[in-house]
Motif scaffolding. Structure first.
Motif, short mmCIF file in Angstrom:
data_model
loop_
_atom_site.label_atom_id
_atom_site.label_comp_id
_atom_site.label_asym_id
_atom_site.label_seq_id
_atom_site.Cartn_x
_atom_site.Cartn_y
_atom_site.Cartn_z
N PRO A 111 0.79 -1.24 0.00
CA PRO A 111 0.00 0.00 0.00
C PRO A 111 0.81 1.28 0.00
CG PRO A 111 -0.11 -1.09 2.15
CD PRO A 111 0.53 -2.05 1.20
N LEU A 112 2.05 1.26 0.48
CA LEU A 112 2.86 2.47 0.50
C LEU A 112 3.52 2.76 -0.86
CD1 LEU A 112 4.64 2.26 3.98
CD2 LEU A 112 2.49 3.39 3.39
N THR A 113 3.40 1.82 -1.78
CA THR A 113 4.04 1.97 -3.08
C THR A 113 3.13 2.68 -4.07
OG1 THR A 113 5.32 -0.05 -2.74
CG2 THR A 113 5.10 0.74 -5.01
N PHE A 114 3.65 3.72 -4.70
CA PHE A 114 2.92 4.41 -5.77
C PHE A 114 2.96 3.52 -7.01
CE2 PHE A 114 3.02 7.20 -9.52
CZ PHE A 114 1.87 7.95 -9.34
N ASP A 115 1.80 3.00 -7.43
CA ASP A 115 1.77 2.03 -8.52
C ASP A 115 0.48 2.17 -9.33
OD1 ASP A 115 2.13 -0.10 -10.22
OD2 ASP A 115 1.61 -1.61 -8.72
N PRO A 116 0.47 3.03 -10.36
CA PRO A 116 -0.72 3.18 -11.19
C PRO A 116 -1.16 1.88 -11.85
CG PRO A 116 0.85 4.95 -11.62
CD PRO A 116 1.55 3.94 -10.77
N GLU A 117 -0.21 0.96 -12.05
CA GLU A 117 -0.54 -0.30 -12.73
C GLU A 117 -1.55 -1.13 -11.94
OE1 GLU A 117 0.78 -0.68 -15.69
OE2 GLU A 117 2.10 1.08 -15.47
N ARG A 118 -1.63 -0.90 -10.62
CA ARG A 118 -2.55 -1.70 -9.80
C ARG A 118 -3.99 -1.56 -10.28
NH1 ARG A 118 -1.62 -1.46 -4.59
NH2 ARG A 118 0.11 0.03 -4.50
N TRP A 119 -4.32 -0.42 -10.92
CA TRP A 119 -5.69 -0.18 -11.35
C TRP A 119 -6.04 -0.91 -12.65
CZ3 TRP A 119 -8.74 1.87 -7.78
CH2 TRP A 119 -8.12 2.56 -6.73
N PHE A 120 -5.10 -1.69 -13.17
CA PHE A 120 -5.35 -2.50 -14.35
C PHE A 120 -5.26 -3.99 -14.02
CE2 PHE A 120 -3.82 1.59 -15.83
CZ PHE A 120 -4.77 1.91 -16.79
N GLY A 121 -5.41 -4.32 -12.74
CA GLY A 121 -5.35 -5.71 -12.31
C GLY A 121 -6.65 -6.45 -12.56
N PRO A 122 -6.83 -7.63 -11.98
CA PRO A 122 -8.06 -8.41 -12.13
C PRO A 122 -9.29 -7.60 -11.73
CG PRO A 122 -6.35 -9.72 -11.07
CD PRO A 122 -5.83 -8.31 -11.14
N ALA A 123 -10.40 -7.84 -12.39
CA ALA A 123 -11.61 -7.06 -12.18
C ALA A 123 -12.07 -7.07 -10.73
CB ALA A 123 -12.73 -7.58 -13.09
N GLU A 124 -11.99 -8.23 -10.08
CA GLU A 124 -12.42 -8.31 -8.68
C GLU A 124 -11.54 -7.47 -7.78
OE1 GLU A 124 -12.71 -12.31 -7.35
OE2 GLU A 124 -14.32 -12.86 -8.75
#
Length: 513
Positions: free
Chosen positions: A425-438
């Motif tokens: 959670p402390l990592t800035f990671d825009p890619e997380r918003w393109f993960g699995p739908a759930e």
């Protein structure tokens, strides 16, 4: 002997009232939390003074669970169930007296109204002016585009030297919100184009000493009022005791807001009607001088207070988010993310941009740009602290009975650091918003940068339009990097009575990017 008995009785009474009752008899005693916080409100006040309240509460959740007692009559929660119960649509929880420090000119406003009813009545007057459709099209969109153009011109004028973005982004948000509220004629500022007096309006806002003043106002309001109302010799004597020297927080902004409202009121009906400002115009329709304004009519100070509230809310929140976004993107470890955004923007048709400024409708739906802004708001929420509420009746949250009158709250800071929902959670990671739908659906449920329910941030769409347009303009034309010497330092913002920064970086400092 009698004196000894009286002393023993007083001592026993004090022990019962101050220790036994809060720890073993009060209904809040069933709620987990540290003994020191349960015994006195001053334990949490100490964290406020240190500027560590929100981080401390988050650590207590990690130790005690979803519901934590943080004061004799205050409870903090960190769950979706609590979020829906306290802030959801139709909730009867109301704002506490904490918000009254944001009254202006002796008048309440949207932000400070205690009751749901009062808030709802005032909100109806202006909510349509903040709709998403108006932010993306028409006068509001054109106004935002002009501010973006001015910001880009400011960057260009500074050449290739490192650009200190904290100040310039405040100029951008100040000019945008003042033009939106008052129009160019009555109170729109020109900080971006070099107006010295308008830039000076921000001096008391960016002064880090304001957090100590906020703490004093919240916990020792009578002392604060007395200290800041002294004049003459007494004023000089108490000056060393002031947590922030005069002019205190918001003095310049509130003076500007009052003068803008007075200029608008003094104008003729035709001039008022012709201004491009959607907010003060909407409020004026309910002014007591307008025929048919009814029982809920506003006087001049009601309108001035409402506008001043929107003005204050629209400066730090947007500029701080943009600062953290650009800083995070400028770090070497995020160079690939920056390149992905640049590629998304440069792949757009040429007609999307006019003189380097995007059409807001065209960039509003860009998936990676939205993910970047959303991740910035998650990691560096501009208002990360608790939003306190209270209820006049008992309620049950996560299986615990919360007595009537207890202050309860949830904070974006803790919600956004749930490791079960947001990996690392402390990592800035825009890619997380393109993960699995759930996974994305779960993150969206826990995302709370703009609050929720009837008290949700009214300026959400304005803020998003500002950030989307400016970020698109910057990264379509430029690449950004950290200024030499600042690679291992995090920028920091003052929010209420706390200091927030990137906790993964060892040093804290204002940064040039």
């Amino acid at each position: 002997m009698l004196a000894l008995l009286v002393f023993a009785a007083l001592l026993a009474g004090t022990i019962f009232r101050c220790i036994i009752k809060p720890l073993y008899i009060d209904r809040e005693s069933k709620i987990p939390g540290p003994i020191s916080f349960a015994l006195t409100k001053w334990r949490l006040a100490f964290e406020d003074w240190r500027g560590t309240r929100t981080r401390k509460i988050n650590s207590l959740h990690q130790q005690y669970g979803l519901v934590v007692r943080i004061g004799p009559t205050e409870v903090h929660c960190n769950s979706l169930s609590a979020l829906r119960t306290i802030y959801g649509a139709g909730s009867c929880f109301e704002r506490t007296t904490f918000y009254r420090m944001f009254d202006a000119y002796g008048k309440q406003n949207l932000f400070t109204f205690h009751s749901v009813k009062d808030h709802s009545q005032r909100k109806k007057l202006v909510v349509n002016a903040y709709s998403k459709s108006l932010m993306l099209r028409g006068p509001a969109a054109s106004m935002i585009q002009l501010r973006v153009s001015e910001y880009m011109a400011l960057i260009e004028s500074r050449g290739s030297q490192p650009h200190e973005i904290f100040s310039s982004l405040h100029y951008f948000s100040l000019d945008t919100i003042t033009h939106f509220l008052y129009g160019a004629k009555y109170g729109g500022t020109s900080a971006l184009t070099g107006h010295a007096a308008h830039r000076e309006l921000l001096n008391d806002i960016v002064d880090p000493a304001r957090r100590r003043l906020s703490s004093l106002v919240v916990h020792l309001a009578p002392v604060s009022r007395w200290l800041y109302s002294r004049t003459g010799l007494m004023e000089r004597l108490v000056s060393p005791l002031l947590p922030m020297q005069k002019p205190a927080t918001y003095t310049g902004i509130r003076n500007h807001a009052l003068q803008a409202s007075q200029r608008f009121q003094a104008a003729g009906d035709g001039d008022r009607a012709s201004t491009e400002s959607p907010i003060i115009n909407q409020l004026w329709k309910s002014h007591e001088s307008i025929k048919g304004s009814g029982a809920g009519a506003l006087d001049a100070l009601d309108i001035a207070s409402e506008c001043a509230d929107h003005l204050l809310a629209g400066i730090d929140t947007t500029s701080d988010t943009l600062m953290f976004l650009i800083w995070a993107f400028s770090r070497p470890q995020h160079s690939q993310s920056q390149q992905r955004l640049i590629e998304e923007l440069r792949a757009l048709p040429e007609d999307v941009f006019q003189d380097g400024v995007p059409r807001l409708e065209a960039v509003d739906a860009l998936p990676y740009l939205n993910a970047v802004i959303r991740e910035t708001l998650r990691t560096y929420a501009p208002l990360p602290a608790t939003e306190p509420r209270s209820l006049s009746a008992d309620c049950v949250i996560e299986g615990y009975t919360i007595p009537a009158g207890t202050v309860v709250g949830v904070s974006p800071y803790s919600l956004h650091r749930n490791a079960e929902v947001f990996k690392s959670p402390l990592t800035f990671d825009p890619e997380r918003w393109f993960g699995p739908a759930e996974q994305v659906a779960a993150m969206n449920r826990w995302f709370w940068a703009f609050s929720s329910g009837g008290r949700m941030c009214i300026g959400l769409h304005l803020a998003m339009a500002e950030m989307t347009a400016l970020v698109a303009a910057i990264y379509r034309k430029y690449e950004t990097s950290i200024a030499p010497g600042f690679e291992d330092k995090s920028p920091a913002i003052t929010s209420r009575f706390e200091l927030f920064y990137d906790e993964t970086v060892s040093q804290i400092e204002n940064i040039g990017v």
